[in-house]
Scaffold this motif. Structure first.
Motif, PDB file in Angstrom:
ATOM      1  N   ALA A 122       5.897  -4.820  -3.546  1.00 16.54           N
ATOM      2  CA  ALA A 122       7.277  -5.144  -4.376  1.00 16.54           C
ATOM      3  C   ALA A 122       7.593  -4.868  -5.622  1.00 16.54           C
ATOM      4  O   ALA A 122       8.269  -4.377  -6.153  1.00 16.54           O
ATOM      5  CB  ALA A 122       7.714  -6.450  -3.829  1.00 16.54           C
ATOM      6  N   LYS A 123       6.485  -5.644  -6.314  1.00 17.07           N
ATOM      7  CA  LYS A 123       6.626  -5.336  -7.761  1.00 17.07           C
ATOM      8  C   LYS A 123       6.679  -4.055  -8.279  1.00 17.07           C
ATOM      9  O   LYS A 123       7.414  -3.550  -9.211  1.00 17.07           O
ATOM     10  CB  LYS A 123       5.325  -6.091  -8.392  1.00 17.07           C
ATOM     11  CG  LYS A 123       5.313  -7.630  -8.724  1.00 17.07           C
ATOM     12  CD  LYS A 123       5.839  -8.016  -9.907  1.00 17.07           C
ATOM     13  CE  LYS A 123       5.933  -9.391 -10.157  1.00 17.07           C
ATOM     14  NZ  LYS A 123       7.005 -10.024  -9.413  1.00 17.07           N
ATOM     15  N   LYS A 124       5.351  -3.181  -7.744  1.00 16.64           N
ATOM     16  CA  LYS A 124       5.543  -1.801  -8.165  1.00 16.64           C
ATOM     17  C   LYS A 124       6.629  -0.984  -7.950  1.00 16.64           C
ATOM     18  O   LYS A 124       7.072  -0.306  -8.694  1.00 16.64           O
ATOM     19  CB  LYS A 124       4.224  -1.293  -7.264  1.00 16.64           C
ATOM     20  CG  LYS A 124       3.849   0.296  -7.693  1.00 16.64           C
ATOM     21  CD  LYS A 124       3.525   0.466  -9.322  1.00 16.64           C
ATOM     22  CE  LYS A 124       3.139   1.956  -9.523  1.00 16.64           C
ATOM     23  NZ  LYS A 124       3.445   2.015 -11.212  1.00 16.64           N
ATOM     24  N   MET A 125       7.228  -1.160  -6.558  1.00 18.19           N
ATOM     25  CA  MET A 125       8.442  -0.607  -6.308  1.00 18.19           C
ATOM     26  C   MET A 125       9.409  -0.826  -7.149  1.00 18.19           C
ATOM     27  O   MET A 125      10.402  -0.047  -7.394  1.00 18.19           O
ATOM     28  CB  MET A 125       8.751  -0.990  -4.679  1.00 18.19           C
ATOM     29  CG  MET A 125       8.911   0.252  -3.801  1.00 18.19           C
ATOM     30  SD  MET A 125       8.906  -0.348  -1.959  1.00 18.19           S
ATOM     31  CE  MET A 125       7.305  -0.411  -1.767  1.00 18.19           C
ATOM     32  N   ASN A 172       7.313   7.247  -1.639  1.00 20.90           N
ATOM     33  CA  ASN A 172       5.933   7.362  -1.139  1.00 20.90           C
ATOM     34  C   ASN A 172       5.450   5.995  -1.258  1.00 20.90           C
ATOM     35  O   ASN A 172       4.339   5.772  -0.224  1.00 20.90           O
ATOM     36  CB  ASN A 172       5.423   8.244  -2.329  1.00 20.90           C
ATOM     37  CG  ASN A 172       5.690   9.472  -2.550  1.00 20.90           C
ATOM     38  OD1 ASN A 172       6.300  10.132  -1.420  1.00 20.90           O
ATOM     39  ND2 ASN A 172       5.521  10.549  -3.545  1.00 20.90           N
ATOM     40  N   LEU A 173       5.630   5.022  -2.130  1.00 19.53           N
ATOM     41  CA  LEU A 173       4.838   3.709  -2.035  1.00 19.53           C
ATOM     42  C   LEU A 173       5.466   3.023  -0.773  1.00 19.53           C
ATOM     43  O   LEU A 173       4.669   2.389  -0.164  1.00 19.53           O
ATOM     44  CB  LEU A 173       5.400   3.139  -3.425  1.00 19.53           C
ATOM     45  CG  LEU A 173       4.567   1.714  -3.625  1.00 19.53           C
ATOM     46  CD1 LEU A 173       3.093   2.003  -3.671  1.00 19.53           C
ATOM     47  CD2 LEU A 173       5.004   1.011  -4.855  1.00 19.53           C
ATOM     48  N   LEU A 174       6.745   3.273  -0.356  1.00 23.90           N
ATOM     49  CA  LEU A 174       7.190   2.572   0.811  1.00 23.90           C
ATOM     50  C   LEU A 174       6.597   2.789   1.828  1.00 23.90           C
ATOM     51  O   LEU A 174       6.241   2.302   2.877  1.00 23.90           O
ATOM     52  CB  LEU A 174       8.606   2.888   0.813  1.00 23.90           C
ATOM     53  CG  LEU A 174       9.432   2.019   2.023  1.00 23.90           C
ATOM     54  CD1 LEU A 174       9.369   0.523   1.656  1.00 23.90           C
ATOM     55  CD2 LEU A 174      10.973   2.442   1.850  1.00 23.90           C
ATOM     56  N   GLY A 175       6.293   4.174   2.084  1.00 24.46           N
ATOM     57  CA  GLY A 175       5.701   5.121   3.021  1.00 24.46           C
ATOM     58  C   GLY A 175       4.131   4.242   3.228  1.00 24.46           C
ATOM     59  O   GLY A 175       3.878   3.886   4.490  1.00 24.46           O
ATOM     60  N   LEU A 176       3.665   3.969   2.320  1.00 26.25           N
ATOM     61  CA  LEU A 176       2.201   3.462   2.095  1.00 26.25           C
ATOM     62  C   LEU A 176       2.185   2.087   2.583  1.00 26.25           C
ATOM     63  O   LEU A 176       1.328   1.551   3.308  1.00 26.25           O
ATOM     64  CB  LEU A 176       1.840   3.341   0.764  1.00 26.25           C
ATOM     65  CG  LEU A 176       0.940   4.578  -0.105  1.00 26.25           C
ATOM     66  CD1 LEU A 176       0.540   4.618  -1.381  1.00 26.25           C
ATOM     67  CD2 LEU A 176      -0.295   5.057   0.770  1.00 26.25           C
TER      68      LEU A 176
END
Length: 105
Positions: free
Chosen positions: A92-95, A8-12
């Motif tokens: 990147a950090k969050k992922m 989901n984060l990648l999509g964002l």
């Protein structure tokens, strides 16, 4: 449970214009240290996977092998993608923390 949060984060990140797709573009971004994180689909061809991993290792860019190309492509709304570079440090950090969490699971 939360194994899809990184997708989901990648999509964002993609919608925010903070990613690069395409092997050549990703390699350029790794060499220029613009890539903060590289995600590679598990079913990427051996040559491509090796090339990306070697580049990441050489330039000290973190990388993760994630789900298959269909899952990766679906997450970013594009077809047939095997790798993606995240160019934003925050994303990147969050992922990475989400991926580390799901690995430790």
């Amino acid at each position: 449970m939360n194994e899809k949060k990184h997708l989901n984060l990648l999509g964002l990140a993609v919608r925010a214009g903070k990613c690069t797709v395409g092997e050549e573009s990703i390699i350029k971004d790794i060499q220029k240290k613009r890539a903060k994180l590289v995600l590679i689909a598990n079913d990427t061809g051996h040559q491509t996977k090796k090339k990306l991993i070697d580049k990441c290792s050489f330039y000290h860019i973190p990388y993760y092998l994630i789900e298959d190309r269909d899952t990766l492509s679906h997450a970013i709304g594009k077809v047939g993608r095997v790798a993606i570079a995240v160019l934003d440090q925050g994303f990147a950090k969050k992922m990475q923390s989400l991926l580390d969490e799901s690995i430790r699971g």
